[in-house]
Design an enzyme around this catalytic site. Structure first.
Site, PDB file in Angstrom:
ATOM      1  N   CYS A   5       0.879  -1.208  -0.169  1.00  0.00           N
ATOM      2  CA  CYS A   5      -0.084  -0.120  -0.070  1.00  0.00           C
ATOM      3  C   CYS A   5       0.696   1.311  -0.065  1.00  0.00           C
ATOM      4  O   CYS A   5       2.089   1.192   0.087  1.00  0.00           O
ATOM      5  CB  CYS A   5      -1.030   0.017   1.067  1.00  0.00           C
ATOM      6  N   CYS A  41       3.499   1.586   2.560  1.00  0.00           N
ATOM      7  CA  CYS A  41       4.646   0.962   2.333  1.00  0.00           C
ATOM      8  C   CYS A  41       5.802   1.904   1.595  1.00  0.00           C
ATOM      9  O   CYS A  41       6.793   1.969   1.687  1.00  0.00           O
ATOM     10  CB  CYS A  41       4.697  -0.332   1.542  1.00  0.00           C
ATOM     11  N   ASP A  98      15.811  25.101 -30.862  1.00  0.00           N
ATOM     12  CA  ASP A  98      14.223  25.260 -30.202  1.00  0.00           C
ATOM     13  C   ASP A  98      14.695  24.669 -28.812  1.00  0.00           C
ATOM     14  O   ASP A  98      13.696  24.643 -28.058  1.00  0.00           O
ATOM     15  CB  ASP A  98      13.640  24.292 -30.908  1.00  0.00           C
ATOM     16  N   ASP A 143       7.246  25.957 -33.382  1.00  0.00           N
ATOM     17  CA  ASP A 143       8.124  26.433 -34.372  1.00  0.00           C
ATOM     18  C   ASP A 143       7.820  26.407 -35.982  1.00  0.00           C
ATOM     19  O   ASP A 143       7.264  25.311 -36.142  1.00  0.00           O
ATOM     20  CB  ASP A 143       9.603  25.920 -34.115  1.00  0.00           C
ATOM     21  N   ASP A 162      11.868  21.173 -33.304  1.00  0.00           N
ATOM     22  CA  ASP A 162      12.706  20.153 -33.642  1.00  0.00           C
ATOM     23  C   ASP A 162      14.082  20.294 -33.728  1.00  0.00           C
ATOM     24  O   ASP A 162      14.999  19.427 -33.804  1.00  0.00           O
ATOM     25  CB  ASP A 162      12.264  19.573 -35.176  1.00  0.00           C
TER      26      ASP A 162
END
Length: 738
Positions: free
Chosen positions: A3, A6, A624, A421, A620
């Site tokens: 649980c 723990c 960027d 972009d 990309d």
């Protein structure tokens, strides 16, 4: 671990190790992820910390041939199955003995021998079938804490102990004429039903990690390497960088590399989510575990082992599935006080029913005490978030969407603005010839032929576009003499016996060439954001060519989808305002940020965030990366650079912008599942515990039997995991939409 309590215990122990700065423990995966300094306490201290908390250290997944967690889960499922079969068989016999009046063939057995028989049958159910609960409770007690095991162990032990005393020392509980009732069936069914819940939960948790198991399962085992002119099969671990590898039709590509010879189509759907095979010829990149479809080819290994794209995907998915969403902190806070609070409520319940109600009965007070303990379910709280994150990130990986973790999912869920972009992201990143406008009395073919001859010997960025257009038209460049490039203006060459020119308006005017009727066309095309180049021959303008960086086929549809989701869309670029506005208009983007230098993109993103927007940046390129890091969510197109991918929160493996709304929708669906899980986990406990305590007793005498409470507890955690698995079906329906 059973649980959220723990999880908190292990996290606290590991965070106290010297040099450890951050710890995240995942209940669903049984993994702990640590961030530490180089001068930290070390692996032995880590192993000791785990063992001291009463848990087994399974090792480092990367150091093992097979995932030790998967192996441990399989052993656990086998053990739970055996214990459940034994438990349910004995529990049915115990139930029949407890309900003697329902079964005529038991009517002749006197009470005391039957009670002793029930004691003999129940004891192994409680202490062997349910041994994990007592062991777990004992380990927690040694640490001065409690967890779900404590609740189950105390509840089952209380019912068994009361029944045992009632069997062998009945006068402790009743007068001479009243024999006390026993609850052996309750003790047995509490343990058995919760073992069933653990079994179903373990199986369901295994299904949440199917994506990572599938990724690991598709890794090739061998490669056909060409060494010294001889083909030999070697284990994929023995492949070296620079090795030449032969791949035949139907085989999986063993590692990443570049095609040297041959031609084929390759199924890369396991990487990109795209079903269409990709053509591979000399110079093309190939990736490990993708499937060669049609032809044979030889390629040179460029990345091996942990460097391959597949290995990096597996690592990213493992990290994502071991991460925590910020919303989990709420469950963690509740878990820290949950079990002690339940014990307090159970003791108060016992006190009320034994001391305060009219005609108090010890057995009824005890039953309500036990019901409160066994209906409370901290495991549902602990599983609500990690199971959904595991399923969501796994589905993303199968669809070519790599999500770095729970925090990325939660941030994407809150998005309001998506900034793209332009160059290389919304557009192809390479200019193309879009228009050829000849002057009066001139053929468009003549304009292209003259431009092709000049650009064939030019190094100008637009030259490649002209060459591509010529190849498309089936033309070959004619030879020129006296080629001269005029910086910033154009180029001059002798074609045949005539001087030919190619360049901007200023260049032709400086050469005394009149534009005639081409001026108006040039202004129109420039207004559309295109770059215009004039072509002249023999002192006369014969035509013009317009160039544009065309939008990707998926761009307009992706932007429409994002707007349909209620998100605002913006574009950022270093291009001039006219070009940027033209591209934005064509794609349906009203908010355009133009003439922004690479270093200024991150500042523009920060400005949007300061205005209260939750912002995603889609890019990309290397330039960027700062903007991707500055955004709340950085989304990198997988066809871009490694730097951009490293700086992003979500990586799209395919160069398809429709994956952007898919990634955001996946985060929406995952967060929706997490919120549903947390709601039902909380509401289950909020409603179930008071009912077990007897709040409905004044309204029709309703009390909750401990067996029903145990069944409810078992089903609560299973329901949370099952709801997370429902995300797979919803996602398949989303992908199936046109």
């Amino acid at each position: 671990m059973s649980c959220a309590a723990c999880v908190r215990r292990v996290e606290t122990a590991l965070s106290e190790l010297d040099g450890v700065s951050e710890v995240a423990v995942n209940l669903a995966t049984a993994r702990a992820t640590l961030t530490h300094r180089t001068d930290w306490a070390g692996m032995e201290a880590l192993q000791k910390a785990v063992a001291d908390q009463g848990y087994e250290f399974l090792g480092i997944p990367d150091d093992a041939g097979a995932d030790p967690i998967t192996a441990a889960r399989e052993r656990e499922i086998g053990d739970l199955r055996i214990r459940f079969v034994v438990g349910i068989a004995l529990s049915v016999l115990i139930f029949m003995g407890s309900m003697q009046h329902w079964f005529p063939f038991l009517a002749g057995i006197s009470r005391q021998p039957l009670m002793v028989a029930l004691f003999v049958l129940t004891t192994p159910v409680v202490f062997w079938v349910g041994s994990r609960f007592f062991i777990g409770a004992f380990k927690a007690a040694r640490q001065g804490t409690t967890d779900m095991n404590t609740l189950v162990a105390v509840g089952a032990l209380a019912a068994w102990l009361y029944s045992t005393l009632a069997t062998f020392f009945p006068r402790l509980f009743a007068g001479a004429e009243i024999m006390p009732h026993v609850y052996y069936d309750g003790a047995a069914f509490i343990v058995t039903l919760i073992i069933l819940g653990r079994l179903l939960e373990a199986k369901a948790k295994g299904r949440t990690s199917q994506a990572i198991q599938r990724l690991m399962g598709i890794r090739p085992k061998t490669a056909r390497v060409v060494r010294n002119g001889v083909e030999i099969d070697v284990a994929v671990e023995g492949v070296l960088k620079g090795d030449q590898i032969l791949v035949r039709p139907g085989e999986r590509i063993p590692t990443d590399g570049v095609v040297l010879s041959g031609r084929s189509t390759v199924d890369e759907s396991m990487l990109t989510g795209e079903s269409m095979p990709v053509l591979k010829e000399t110079g093309a990149e190939v990736f490990a575990a993708t499937i060669n479809r049609t032809g044979s080819f030889t390629f040179q290994a460029t990345r091996v082992g942990a460097e391959t794209a597949l290995a990096q995907i597996i690592r990213l998915v493992e990290e994502a599935q071991g991460s925590k969403a910020p919303i989990q902190r709420l469950a963690d806070k509740v878990a820290s006080v949950f079990v002690p609070a339940v014990f307090g409520i159970a003791l108060v319940t016992f006190g009320v029913w034994y001391f305060l109600v009219p005609d108090p009965v010890f057995s009824r007070a005890l039953l309500n005490f036990v019901s409160v303990l066994v209906i409370a379910c901290p495991c549902a709280l602990g599983l609500a978030t990690p199971t959904a994150v595991m399923v969501g990130t796994g589905l993303g990986a199968e669809s070519g969407i790599l999500i770095k973790g729970g925090e990325s999912l939660e941030n994407a869920y809150r998005l309001r603005t998506v900034v793209f972009d332009k160059t290389g992201t919304l557009t192809r990143g390479e200019p193309q010839v879009t228009d050829i406008v000849p002057a009066a009395g001139v053929e468009a073919e003549s304009v292209l032929r003259t431009a092709l001859a000049i650009e064939a010997v030019s190094e100008h960025p637009l030259a490649r576009a002209v060459l591509a257009k010529g190849a498309q038209a089936g033309m070959e460049a004619e030879a020129v003499e006296g080629f001269t490039a005029v910086s910033g203006l154009g180029a001059r060459a002798v074609l045949g016996e005539e001087v030919s020119l190619l360049g901007n308006r200023r260049f032709l005017e400086s050469e005394g060439v009149a534009l005639a009727d081409l001026g108006e066309e040039a202004e129109r095309l420039t207004g559309e954001g295109k770059t215009v180049v004039f072509v002249a021959a023999a002192g006369r303008a014969i035509g013009l060519m317009a160039f544009s960086d065309l939008a990707k086929p998926s761009a307009a549809e992706a932007i429409r989808t994002l707007k349909g989701m209620g998100l605002s869309v913006a574009m950022i670029t270093g291009d001039n305002a006219a070009t940027a506005r033209a591209v934005g208009k064509a794609l349906g983007i009203e908010h355009v940020l133009a003439e922004v230098l690479p270093g200024g993109k991150a500042g523009e993103i920060q400005r949007l965030r300061n205005a209260g927007q939750v912002v995603a940046m889609v890019g990309d390129g290397i330039n960027d990366a700062p903007a991707l890091s500055a955004a709340d969510i950085g989304i990198a197109i997988g066809a871009g650079t490694d730097v951009a991918i490293e700086a992003s929160d979500i990586t799209l493996m395919a160069d398809d912008l429709n994956a952007v709304p898919r990634a955001i929708r996946l985060s929406f669906e995952t967060m929706r599942t997490i919120r549903q899980n947390l709601f039902w986990a909380f509401i289950y406990n909020v409603i179930g515990i008071p009912i077990a305590a007897g709040v409905l007793y004044p309204f029709g005498g309703i009390l909750l039997n401990p067996e029903f409470a145990a069944a409810a507890m078992a089903l609560s955690s299973v329901s949370v995991v099952s709801n997370s698995l429902r995300l797979r079906r919803r996602w398949r329906r989303i992908l199936a939409r046109p």
